[in-house]
Design a protein around this motif. Structure first.
Motif, PDB file in Angstrom:
ATOM      1  N   VAL A  53       0.831  -1.201   0.000  1.00 48.91           N
ATOM      2  CA  VAL A  53       0.000   0.000   0.000  1.00 48.91           C
ATOM      3  C   VAL A  53       0.862   1.246   0.000  1.00 48.91           C
ATOM      4  CG1 VAL A  53      -1.745   1.294   1.266  1.00 48.91           C
ATOM      5  CG2 VAL A  53      -1.888  -1.197   1.144  1.00 48.91           C
ATOM      6  N   SER A  54       1.869   1.268   0.888  1.00 50.60           N
ATOM      7  CA  SER A  54       2.736   2.438   0.947  1.00 50.60           C
ATOM      8  C   SER A  54       3.561   2.583  -0.321  1.00 50.60           C
ATOM      9  CB  SER A  54       3.653   2.337   2.171  1.00 50.60           C
ATOM     10  OG  SER A  54       4.416   1.136   2.115  1.00 50.60           O
ATOM     11  N   ALA A  55       3.912   1.471  -0.929  1.00 49.88           N
ATOM     12  CA  ALA A  55       4.719   1.540  -2.143  1.00 49.88           C
ATOM     13  C   ALA A  55       3.934   2.093  -3.317  1.00 49.88           C
ATOM     14  CB  ALA A  55       5.260   0.152  -2.494  1.00 49.88           C
ATOM     15  N   THR A  56       2.620   1.788  -3.341  1.00 48.38           N
ATOM     16  CA  THR A  56       1.791   2.240  -4.459  1.00 48.38           C
ATOM     17  C   THR A  56       1.051   3.519  -4.147  1.00 48.38           C
ATOM     18  OG1 THR A  56      -0.050   0.897  -3.649  1.00 48.38           O
ATOM     19  CG2 THR A  56       1.456  -0.133  -5.220  1.00 48.38           C
ATOM     20  N   HIS A  57       1.179   4.023  -2.922  1.00 45.89           N
ATOM     21  CA  HIS A  57       0.439   5.222  -2.552  1.00 45.89           C
ATOM     22  C   HIS A  57       0.915   6.426  -3.382  1.00 45.89           C
ATOM     23  CE1 HIS A  57      -1.904   7.926  -0.112  1.00 45.89           C
ATOM     24  NE2 HIS A  57      -0.840   8.682   0.070  1.00 45.89           N
ATOM     25  N   GLY A  58      -0.039   7.109  -3.949  1.00 46.80           N
ATOM     26  CA  GLY A  58       0.277   8.293  -4.723  1.00 46.80           C
ATOM     27  C   GLY A  58       0.459   8.039  -6.197  1.00 46.80           C
ATOM     28  N   GLN A  59       0.569   6.780  -6.611  1.00 43.14           N
ATOM     29  CA  GLN A  59       0.685   6.485  -8.030  1.00 43.14           C
ATOM     30  C   GLN A  59      -0.704   6.553  -8.655  1.00 43.14           C
ATOM     31  OE1 GLN A  59       2.876   2.934  -8.853  1.00 43.14           O
ATOM     32  NE2 GLN A  59       4.345   3.267  -7.197  1.00 43.14           N
ATOM     33  N   LYS A  60      -0.816   7.284  -9.703  1.00 41.42           N
ATOM     34  CA  LYS A  60      -2.130   7.670 -10.227  1.00 41.42           C
ATOM     35  C   LYS A  60      -2.959   6.472 -10.645  1.00 41.42           C
ATOM     36  CE  LYS A  60      -4.296  10.905 -13.407  1.00 41.42           C
ATOM     37  NZ  LYS A  60      -4.086  11.955 -14.415  1.00 41.42           N
ATOM     38  N   PHE A  61      -2.382   5.527 -11.377  1.00 39.49           N
ATOM     39  CA  PHE A  61      -3.159   4.423 -11.916  1.00 39.49           C
ATOM     40  C   PHE A  61      -2.839   3.103 -11.224  1.00 39.49           C
ATOM     41  CE2 PHE A  61      -3.051   7.406 -15.568  1.00 39.49           C
ATOM     42  CZ  PHE A  61      -4.407   7.674 -15.605  1.00 39.49           C
ATOM     43  N   GLN A  62      -2.199   3.152 -10.080  1.00 39.08           N
ATOM     44  CA  GLN A  62      -1.847   1.922  -9.400  1.00 39.08           C
ATOM     45  C   GLN A  62      -2.885   1.601  -8.344  1.00 39.08           C
ATOM     46  OE1 GLN A  62       0.852  -0.359  -9.881  1.00 39.08           O
ATOM     47  NE2 GLN A  62      -0.624  -1.468  -8.636  1.00 39.08           N
ATOM     48  N   PRO A  63      -3.704   0.562  -8.516  1.00 36.59           N
ATOM     49  CA  PRO A  63      -4.712   0.228  -7.511  1.00 36.59           C
ATOM     50  C   PRO A  63      -4.076  -0.231  -6.209  1.00 36.59           C
ATOM     51  CG  PRO A  63      -5.169  -0.835  -9.617  1.00 36.59           C
ATOM     52  CD  PRO A  63      -3.784  -0.305  -9.690  1.00 36.59           C
ATOM     53  N   LEU A  64      -4.856  -0.132  -5.142  1.00 31.99           N
ATOM     54  CA  LEU A  64      -4.402  -0.631  -3.855  1.00 31.99           C
ATOM     55  C   LEU A  64      -4.453  -2.153  -3.868  1.00 31.99           C
ATOM     56  CD1 LEU A  64      -6.320   1.844  -1.520  1.00 31.99           C
ATOM     57  CD2 LEU A  64      -3.984   2.029  -2.383  1.00 31.99           C
ATOM     58  N   PRO A  65      -3.492  -2.809  -3.231  1.00 34.21           N
ATOM     59  CA  PRO A  65      -3.448  -4.279  -3.276  1.00 34.21           C
ATOM     60  C   PRO A  65      -4.668  -4.902  -2.617  1.00 34.21           C
ATOM     61  CG  PRO A  65      -1.369  -3.365  -2.501  1.00 34.21           C
ATOM     62  CD  PRO A  65      -2.349  -2.237  -2.530  1.00 34.21           C
ATOM     63  N   ASN A  66      -5.063  -6.057  -3.159  1.00 32.42           N
ATOM     64  CA  ASN A  66      -6.122  -6.901  -2.604  1.00 32.42           C
ATOM     65  C   ASN A  66      -7.485  -6.214  -2.560  1.00 32.42           C
ATOM     66  OD1 ASN A  66      -4.124  -8.874  -2.099  1.00 32.42           O
ATOM     67  ND2 ASN A  66      -3.636  -7.895  -0.141  1.00 32.42           N
ATOM     68  N   ILE A  67      -7.665  -5.173  -3.350  1.00 30.51           N
ATOM     69  CA  ILE A  67      -8.961  -4.508  -3.457  1.00 30.51           C
ATOM     70  C   ILE A  67      -9.360  -4.530  -4.926  1.00 30.51           C
ATOM     71  CG2 ILE A  67     -10.258  -2.375  -3.087  1.00 30.51           C
ATOM     72  CD1 ILE A  67      -8.326  -1.631  -0.897  1.00 30.51           C
ATOM     73  N   PRO A  68     -10.532  -5.035  -5.268  1.00 28.94           N
ATOM     74  CA  PRO A  68     -10.923  -5.145  -6.672  1.00 28.94           C
ATOM     75  C   PRO A  68     -11.158  -3.779  -7.309  1.00 28.94           C
ATOM     76  CG  PRO A  68     -12.766  -5.712  -5.262  1.00 28.94           C
ATOM     77  CD  PRO A  68     -11.576  -5.542  -4.356  1.00 28.94           C
ATOM     78  N   VAL A  69     -11.197  -3.779  -8.622  1.00 25.92           N
ATOM     79  CA  VAL A  69     -11.394  -2.563  -9.402  1.00 25.92           C
ATOM     80  C   VAL A  69     -12.741  -2.654 -10.109  1.00 25.92           C
ATOM     81  CG1 VAL A  69     -10.502  -1.141 -11.297  1.00 25.92           C
ATOM     82  CG2 VAL A  69      -8.916  -2.289  -9.731  1.00 25.92           C
ATOM     83  N   ASN A  70     -13.504  -1.575 -10.058  1.00 23.29           N
ATOM     84  CA  ASN A  70     -14.782  -1.519 -10.743  1.00 23.29           C
ATOM     85  C   ASN A  70     -14.554  -1.568 -12.252  1.00 23.29           C
ATOM     86  OD1 ASN A  70     -17.472  -1.179 -11.368  1.00 23.29           O
ATOM     87  ND2 ASN A  70     -17.479   1.022 -10.970  1.00 23.29           N
ATOM     88  N   ARG A  71     -15.200  -2.477 -12.927  1.00 25.80           N
ATOM     89  CA  ARG A  71     -15.011  -2.638 -14.371  1.00 25.80           C
ATOM     90  C   ARG A  71     -15.909  -1.650 -15.103  1.00 25.80           C
ATOM     91  NH1 ARG A  71     -13.861  -8.817 -16.279  1.00 25.80           N
ATOM     92  NH2 ARG A  71     -12.098  -9.195 -14.885  1.00 25.80           N
ATOM     93  N   VAL A  72     -15.366  -0.506 -15.406  1.00 25.57           N
ATOM     94  CA  VAL A  72     -16.157   0.520 -16.073  1.00 25.57           C
ATOM     95  C   VAL A  72     -16.281   0.254 -17.562  1.00 25.57           C
ATOM     96  CG1 VAL A  72     -15.606   2.258 -14.357  1.00 25.57           C
ATOM     97  CG2 VAL A  72     -14.122   1.983 -16.322  1.00 25.57           C
ATOM     98  N   TYR A  80     -18.998  -9.269  -5.384  1.00 19.12           N
ATOM     99  CA  TYR A  80     -17.771  -9.198  -4.588  1.00 19.12           C
ATOM    100  C   TYR A  80     -17.076  -7.856  -4.783  1.00 19.12           C
ATOM    101  CZ  TYR A  80     -12.959 -10.135  -3.153  1.00 19.12           C
ATOM    102  OH  TYR A  80     -11.717 -10.059  -2.561  1.00 19.12           O
ATOM    103  N   THR A  81     -16.991  -7.401  -6.025  1.00 13.38           N
ATOM    104  CA  THR A  81     -16.289  -6.147  -6.310  1.00 13.38           C
ATOM    105  C   THR A  81     -16.927  -4.978  -5.589  1.00 13.38           C
ATOM    106  OG1 THR A  81     -15.568  -6.945  -8.478  1.00 13.38           O
ATOM    107  CG2 THR A  81     -15.623  -4.556  -8.143  1.00 13.38           C
ATOM    108  N   HIS A  82     -18.233  -4.838  -5.693  1.00 13.71           N
ATOM    109  CA  HIS A  82     -18.881  -3.679  -5.093  1.00 13.71           C
ATOM    110  C   HIS A  82     -18.967  -3.797  -3.570  1.00 13.71           C
ATOM    111  CE1 HIS A  82     -19.924  -1.572  -8.771  1.00 13.71           C
ATOM    112  NE2 HIS A  82     -20.139  -2.756  -9.315  1.00 13.71           N
ATOM    113  N   PHE A  83     -19.068  -5.016  -3.057  1.00  9.81           N
ATOM    114  CA  PHE A  83     -19.034  -5.198  -1.607  1.00  9.81           C
ATOM    115  C   PHE A  83     -17.683  -4.774  -1.048  1.00  9.81           C
ATOM    116  CE2 PHE A  83     -18.181  -7.605   2.232  1.00  9.81           C
ATOM    117  CZ  PHE A  83     -19.351  -7.471   2.955  1.00  9.81           C
ATOM    118  N   GLU A  84     -16.608  -5.252  -1.671  1.00  8.21           N
ATOM    119  CA  GLU A  84     -15.274  -4.946  -1.162  1.00  8.21           C
ATOM    120  C   GLU A  84     -14.928  -3.474  -1.333  1.00  8.21           C
ATOM    121  OE1 GLU A  84     -12.890  -6.626   0.475  1.00  8.21           O
ATOM    122  OE2 GLU A  84     -14.394  -8.172   0.791  1.00  8.21           O
ATOM    123  N   LEU A  85     -15.351  -2.863  -2.415  1.00 10.76           N
ATOM    124  CA  LEU A  85     -15.082  -1.437  -2.599  1.00 10.76           C
ATOM    125  C   LEU A  85     -15.770  -0.613  -1.514  1.00 10.76           C
ATOM    126  CD1 LEU A  85     -15.310  -1.029  -6.481  1.00 10.76           C
ATOM    127  CD2 LEU A  85     -13.263  -0.861  -5.060  1.00 10.76           C
TER     128      LEU A  85
END
Length: 1291
Positions: free
Chosen positions: A154-173, A185-190
């Motif tokens: 999390v700390s390594a990817t913090h601040g990177q614009k397009f880098q998602p947080l680990p172990n958290i799904p991404v909404n498929r737009v 699962y995706t919307h529950f976890e988000l």
């Protein structure tokens, strides 16, 4: 890509068991499967095959395509028929996967990673997970979820614009989901992480602050200490009472604020109902308890001292190792907690959404083909297929006004005169014929879009008539269908928008139910569900449940009373736990018998207890009443018992009125006699702080940095209406039942049964005095410390023996006494206390366990009460045709919606709602879903910015369907803004362009200002609001206040003008500036000031927009968000005035660069550093650049004298002003001639002429002359009696 993949693998905490750590670097073979877009990874031949292992990230899909459409079959049932029962689990039961663990992990399969291509131009690998795991995840966070250390990823990817947080799904737009399980699962976890991350950060930042304060007490004053604060801390938190509320048993806690902290509670977001709070005794090192605020009120109740407040909380998750329990009855120690709340996130908004999503079986997900597969196969709603021909004519009071206008919704429509443009007619057809209709439009005149199961969307830019088309579509449905289709459910984001929408429907349909109590509409008051309940029959069985719940509360109160008023355990309890053997219990029982005999031998001792209370014993003994015939003669003991009762009884004539008859003489507890030397009495004041102790704590607060705030935090302040909006959906309908409570801890007060006489047992055994009925007994366990210690004076140097018992630990001493001495009366006091403390602690645990069980039973009964009320509410709703509720209420009352079984649902401003909000409102019975909104205006708002930017949580279902090319309709003719204002949003709505309706071409010009649209640019620097991320700009605040005051002088009403800004700090600053502009004849403070987000869906004649941002760092913040810019620039009908740094915006934003370019090219020259104000009377122009420039035109005109001819014939001599002369007072000399004397009036023109004031001389008949005012002399001469000459009379 390869470098990034390797970096991610190194940072991720993979399970190392499949790899051989001794064989050097791991080598894998990866093959990309283009059909599945996945990499299959297997060990190389050089490596030994790993032992089979069940990967917790593995997933095997169990989606049954055949069963996924079961909701469609259910929709085909009639309205009155019961829903079909399937073999799957019930809707409200947790979903269980059909695949067992053995079946899922029985084969040796290579590790699998998916290639995630949702992020633009970025490719990365994500682990596969068990999507059904959400069925078992708790809604209330676990302690480890909050106290866990931050993942290095999390700390390594913090601040990177397009880098998602680990172990958290991404909404498929873009594109579809693989399965309904993955979608849920995706919307529950988000949503769950949007709740968790602010709580986790609050604890993290608090612990960092505490650590730094320990090392540096002056850290609280450092500037760098403020920006990291993501929490609000409350110290000295203590238990105060148990409160029996309508839903659960709550704790009333007291907390203290430092003496110099000022909070405007009615406008503060602090501790509002529904907020999650965290409590800890050790600064969150190990102890954490999770609770929610149940009741704060407009302002918390004040506590025992001036810094203390009281609120009610419900304990959601306790610490099993150190439970909160119910206070310390002995007062020997009292737990002090620190309480934290996160500054972001509102738990109540998440609770019901997460719970509803968790209970949805994936195979029964409503509208799965569109939500999951993004299908473009739009169909007719099932109910509409039975009736294809509609009459779209307008109806008034149930009757058609004019000829019929039949249409076949499956065919091309005939052309009718409907007072709609072509795009509006297309939107109407979309809403009626598509089972999932999406309508986009801007909200100049609110326009509603219906989206049905068959996807068809209507897109409406601002002011394009969404409300008119949306409400007209609802009227068509109501007119063409009977109650067989059930009520239509309308969902809006806010209570204000919901009231507006329902009022439009109310003009044509009065069978409306408004769910929720926070409605300000007078028209809808009779339609509130709370009011409709009064007209229905009472719910059967609820009264019995209320009585059962009251009995439970009484049982809890009785246990608390016993806990605090009976400090000594009973003989029965000692026997129950085998605390003493039979012989020891016998010795203890004999002790009470001896005391009873001693008490009966001293009947007069009671009068000798305390000389101060001898008035009790000095009361004359009344004569007892004669015994009835046939009564048996009383024995000596009975006579004495009657005599003792007679002292306080009210059965005797002439008895002491201050004394009441005790109910019963209490049986002597031998344990109290055994411990009488350690029993003390404490009164109500014993638990209060002394003044010196309070001053000491205040000093510690100041010196040790427990104070975190110095002033009112601007980020905490919201409008009272906005605060009510936040908490409206937390509270149930108005509850008129009383909420009893019982104090606990140091706040406990002994129950008063009225004045009573101190009994002989109390006086002789307990040593109690008369007048101490408010005191209760406590055992002073501190006397345990007075154990036998080594006495040097008795030590014999020549002997080797030492009494080792004097040096033994106390618990070993107790064991020896229990084994070696059966006569417990011989035990020393410390040993007795040690034994009793052991028993009392065990009894306390048993009592707490019993209370917790009763609390659980209390809550179960409350749930049953709510269920019965819900069933009754469903019957009320089904009798009506329209049901309105907010999006939060839709999730909260999901069980009610399921019971109502609606077929049509309309979602207003759907583009502002997170997808999870809408999904949690869907029911199995739904056949027609209508989405109304504009995704190019405001997006959904969430708590964690990273989840919005990197996981697309702020992308609504509305926007996702549009981006995936679901058929939709867009309204193209706007009816709000004059063309010069519409030009501002042309860069946003360019394909196709937004057109002007003919009615906007005749908008009136703004009085007193040359251009109707102007960007007044400046370079004045912004300021930062301390402790917050908010910004202010004093120059813009003063200019906005001066300009709005100028507009009021032009004749505009305060409600015709609105000042909007994107920062809460600026909103407060503008209000202060408006308050400073108040004067006797007008009040600029009445002009509404709003945030841009809060003004979505609203409009006004004139809008003044304060952009705030102006800095050398080139930061523009919210101004780079196109959605907010669109809302801000599209609210005005007649005039739009922007205050900001145009150069900075053009440099940092392509959108603003295009907007400013359009303004520069406009013929009216609508941008610059000086605003041209034109005097309506003389046509003179005054240019203003600074707030001080308005001083030259104080009356809103120009610098010249008005000079207009007044009705009296004079010219107006005041400074030029635009307003009329109704209230102008002409101060020129009056020119009128007075009747009777023809003298000219000497008063000012605005005054009444009255009598003549001119001095004249009159000659009397006698020849003498008199002088005076004309009017007075004339009145004198008109009276013959007054004509006599005063000179003649004297002579």
């Amino acid at each position: 890509m390869s470098q990034r993949r390797g970096r991610n693998r190194q940072q991720q905490k993979w399970d190392p068991s499949p790899w051989d750590p001794l064989s050097g670097p791991s080598v894998v073979n990866a093959t990309l499967n283009f059909n599945t877009n996945q990499f299959d990874i297997a060990p190389s031949q050089q490596q030994q095959a790993p032992s089979p292992k069940k990967s917790k990230f593995d997933f095997s899909s169990n989606f049954d395509d055949g069963h996924s459409m079961t909701w469609t079959m259910d929709m085909q049932q009639g309205w009155d028929s019961a829903p079909t029962t399937y073999q799957t689990e019930a809707w409200n039961q947790p979903f269980q996967s059909n695949n067992s663990g053995e079946m899922r992990y029985s084969k040796h399969e290579p590790a699998t990673f998916k290639l995630n291509a949702d992020i633009p131009d970025k490719v990365f690998f994500t682990q596969e997970v068990d999507f059904t795991s959400i069925q078992h995840k708790p809604i209330i966070p676990e302690p480890e979820d909050i106290l866990q250390e931050e993942d290095p990823m999390v700390s390594a990817t913090h601040g990177q614009k397009f880098q998602p947080l680990p172990n958290i799904p991404v909404n498929r737009v873009n594109g579809s989901y693989e399965s309904p399980e993955q979608y849920l699962y995706t919307h529950f976890e988000l949503m769950r992480n949007d709740l968790l991350i602010p709580l986790r950060n609050a604890v993290k930042y608090y612990k960092e602050s505490v650590t730094r304060l320990k090392n540096d007490p002056s850290y609280a004053d450092h500037p760098e200490a403020q920006p990291i604060r993501g929490f609000r801390a409350y110290e000295h938190v203590r238990l105060n009472a148990l409160v029996f509320s309508s839903r659960q048993v709550a704790y009333r806690i007291s907390f203290r604020l430092p003496y110099h902290v000022r909070i405007s509670w009615p406008q503060s977001k602090r501790l509002i109902e529904g907020t999650m709070v965290l409590l800890s005794k050790d600064n969150f090192e190990n102890d954490i308890k999770i609770a929610t605020v149940v009741e704060r009120g407009e302002q918390p109740t004040r506590g025992a001292n001036r810094f203390e407040y009281l609120i009610n909380i419900h304990l959601e998750r306790d610490n099993e190792n150190d439970p909160l329990s119910f206070g310390d009855p002995t007062l020997s120690s009292e737990d002090n907690y620190v309480m934290l709340e996160a500054t972001e996130g509102y738990f109540e908004a998440y609770r019901h959404i997460l719970s509803t999503i968790q209970q949805i079986p994936p195979s029964e997900l409503p509208f799965s083909p569109y939500l999951v597969d993004v299908s473009k196969d739009v169909q007719l709603p099932h109910y509409a297929a039975m009736k294809r021909n509609y009459d779209i004519a307008e109806y008034r009071e149930g009757r058609r006004s004019g000829p019929a206008k039949p249409v076949d919704i499956t065919q091309a429509w005939p052309v009718y005169n409907m007072n709609m443009d072509n795009t509006q007619m297309d939107a109407l057809k979309t809403m009626l014929s598509n089972n999932i209709a999406v309508v986009q439009g801007k909200q100049t005149l609110s326009v509603r879009f219906f989206q049905a199961i068959n996807p068809d969307m209507v897109f409406r830019p601002p002011g394009t008539g969404k409300t008119y088309v949306g409400t007209y579509a609802m009227r068509v449905l109501l007119n063409n269908f009977s109650t067989s289709i059930g009520p239509i459910v309308c969902i809006c984001q806010t209570n204000h928008a919901l009231d507006q929408f329902l009022e439009h429907i109310l003009d044509h349909e009065d069978k409306i139910v408004r769910i929720g109590s926070r409605s300000k509409s007078e028209l809808l008051k009779e339609h509130l569900l709370f009011e409709l309940r009064k007209q229905s029959e009472s719910v059967r069985g609820v009264g019995r449940l209320y009585r059962k719940r009251d009995d439970i509360s009484k049982r809890i109160s009785s246990i608390i009373t016993e806990m605090y008023e009976e400090p000594c355990v009973s003989m029965d309890y000692i026997k129950k736990i085998n605390g003493l053997n039979a012989l020891q219990r016998d010795y203890l029982q004999r002790l009470s018998e001896r005391e009873e005999k001693r008490a009966t031998k001293a009947p007069t001792a009671r009068a000798q207890v305390d000389d101060e209370d001898d008035w009790v014993t000095s009361t004359p003994q009344p004569t007892p009443p004669p015994e009835p015939r046939g009564s048996k003669k009383k024995g000596r003991g009975q006579q004495q018992q009657q005599q003792q009762r007679g002292r306080g009884g009210n059965d005797w004539a002439g008895g002491n009125p201050n004394i009441q008859d005790p109910a019963e003489e209490k049986k002597i507890n031998p344990v109290e006699i055994w411990l009488k030397d350690a029993i003390e009495f404490v009164g109500p004041m014993s638990s209060l702080y002394s003044y010196t102790h309070q001053l000491k704590e205040d000093l510690l607060d100041t010196q040790k940095g427990l104070v975190f705030e110095d002033d009112v935090d601007e980020s905490d302040l919201v409008d009272e209406e906005e605060l009510q909006e936040i908490t409206a959906n937390f509270a149930e309908e108005p509850d008129t039942r009383k909420r009893p409570f019982i104090n606990i801890g140091s706040a406990y007060q002994k129950k008063k049964g009225g004045p009573s006489v101190v009994s002989m047992y109390d006086s002789l055994v307990e040593g109690k005095r008369q007048g101490t009925e408010d005191e209760r007994k406590v055992i002073n366990y501190k006397k345990i410390k007075a154990t036998r210690t080594f006495d040097a004076s008795s030590f014999n140097f020549f002997e080797d023996t030492v009494d080792e018992s004097a040096l033994e630990p106390q618990h070993l001493v107790l064991e020896r006494w229990m084994k070696e001495e059966p006569d417990v009366t011989m035990w020393p006091l410390p040993v007795r206390l040690e034994a009793h403390k052991k028993w009392a602690d065990e009894r306390y645990k048993d009592q707490c366990s019993t209370i917790n069980h009763l609390i659980s039973e209390y809550e179960r009964v409350s749930v049953e009460i709510r269920r019965l009320n819900m069933m009754s509410d469903a019957q009320i709703c089904r009798k009506n045709r329209v049901i309105g509720m907010t999006s939060t209420a839709a999730a909260k009352y999901h069980d009610l919606l399921e019971e109502i079984r609606p077929r049509i649902m309309v979602v207003e401003e759907a583009a502002e709602m997170m997808e999870a909000h809408i999904v949690s409102a869907l029911t199995r019975s739904l056949q027609h879903l209508v989405l109304i909104g504009d995704h190019q205006q405001l997006r959904p708002q969430n708590s964690v910015h990273a989840l919005a930017e990197q996981h697309f949580l702020n992308v609504s279902l509305f926007e996702r369907l549009v981006r995936n090319e679901l058929p939709f309709t867009r309204l193209s003719h706007q009816r709000r803004m004059r063309p010069e204002i519409r030009m501002l949003i042309d860069p946003i709505y360019s394909d196709p362009p937004l057109r002007d309706h003919s009615e906007v071409l005749s908008r009136p010009a703004v009085r007193g200002i040359d251009p109707p649209v102007y960007f007044l640019s400046h370079n004045e620097a912004e300021s930062h609001v301390a402790d917050t991320a908010s910004k202010t700009n004093e120059h813009e605040a003063l200019m906005a206040a001066k300009l709005s005051t100028y507009l009021l002088l032009q004749g505009y009403a305060p409600e015709d003008i609105t000042i909007i800004t994107m920062y809460s700090g600026q909103k407060s600053l503008i209000r202060r500036a408006l308050r400073a502009e108040r004067r006797a004849d007008l009040d600029p403070f009445l002009i509404p000031v709003s945030s841009v987000d809060g003004y979505q869906g609203e409009e006004n004649k004139i809008i003044i927009l304060s952009l705030v941002r102006s800095n050398a760092a080139g930061q523009i913040g919210f101004l780079k968000v196109a959605n907010r810019v669109c809302v801000a620039l599209s609210r005005a009908r007649e005039g739009m005035y922007i205050l900001g740094n145009a150069g900075l915006l053009c440099e940092r934003s392509d959108l603003w660069n295009e907007i400013v370019s359009n303004m520069e090219e406009h013929t009216t020259n609508s941008i610059g550093t000086r605003l041209r104000l034109r005097c309506a009377r003389h046509g003179q122009v005054t240019e203003v650049q600074w707030p001080v420039d308005f001083a030259t035109i104080p009356e809103g005109g120009c610098t010249r004298v008005c000079g207009e001819m007044l009705e009296c014939g004079h010219q107006c001599a005041t400074t030029c002003h635009p307003y009329d002369h109704t209230d102008i007072l002409c101060r020129q000399p009056c020119r009128r001639l007075l009747s009777g004397c023809n003298h000219q009036c000497t008063r000012q023109c605005w005054e009444q002429c009255g009598t003549c004031l001119k001095n004249i001389t009159v000659r009397l008949p006698c020849g003498h002359e008199i002088k005076g005012e004309c009017g007075k002399l004339r009145r004198k001469m008109e009276n013959p009696a007054n004509r006599r000459c005063s000179i003649c009379l004297r002579s």
